[in-house]
Design a protein around this motif. Structure first.
Motif: not given
Length: 212
Positions: A71-79, A173-175, A85-87
């Motif tokens: 994972a390049a980033m983690w969204v708690p509760g969503y994965g 919003t993108k995320v 996406v991060v770029q």
């Protein structure tokens, strides 16, 4: 309790299988590996009983592990979020610093967990080889490991929430859009698999009727 040499090989195989199954879940989701003799014996028995279903769950846990690791980033509760996406978020220097801190913290914790699992594995094998096991002590260590894993998860969640809170409305919003699209794709795959299973059952039923 003494364990005869004739039973040692079998018991060692059981323990190794149980630890292999539970270690994957522990590394991926913050859960502790099985430590009691009952757990060690139940894991391979369940695998034999459920067959393909058990293999599916092992594959799912392995998939979770790879998602966490890559994972390049983690969204708690969503994965997890992938690198592309991060770029696309065009993070600022401050946001990137928060992201790097969260990832470094999680990677360090993962490395510590792997070392703890390896140490626990070696300790239990040594106990079996010596012919003496300590279920009470093993359960106590399991409880301590669970408490530590929970504390670590809360720390990681706090850091990832800080990353999320640093995003502006456009970035959030993108995320959200990406996660929504991913959820839709997942739901479609589930529906397709369900339809395939139903088609197979219909074909099997039709074949049985023809044969009869």
């Amino acid at each position: 309790m003494r364990i005869s040499s004739s039973n040692f090989t079998g018991k060692l195989a059981v323990l190794t299988a149980a630890i292999a199954l539970s270690s994957a879940a522990f590394a991926a989701g913050g859960q502790t590996p099985a430590t009691s003799a009952t757990d060690a014996q139940a894991a391979p028995a369940a695998t034999a009983q459920h067959g393909d279903k058990a293999r599916h769950h092992r594959g799912h846990r392995a998939g979770n592990h790879h998602q966490m690791r890559d994972a390049a980033m983690w969204v708690p509760g969503y994965g997890p979020l992938g690198k592309e996406v991060v770029q696309s978020l065009n993070l600022t220097a401050e946001q990137t610093a928060l992201l790097d801190s969260a990832k470094a913290d999680q990677q360090a914790d993962r490395k510590a967990r792997r070392a703890a699992i390896k140490s626990s594995h070696a300790e239990r094998l040594a106990q079996l080889q010596a012919g003496k096991i300590e279920p009470q002590a093993a359960l106590k260590k399991a409880e301590e490991a669970r408490a530590q894993a929970l504390a670590s998860k809360q720390q990681h969640d706090a850091k990832w929430l800080a990353v999320w809170d640093s995003l502006d409305k456009t970035q959030q919003t993108k995320v959200a859009t990406h996660l929504s699209e991913r959820a839709d794709k997942f739901a479609k795959r589930i529906e397709q698999k369900k339809q395939l299973r139903q088609d197979r059952l219909k074909q099997k039923s039709a074949s049985e009727q023809v044969a009869s």
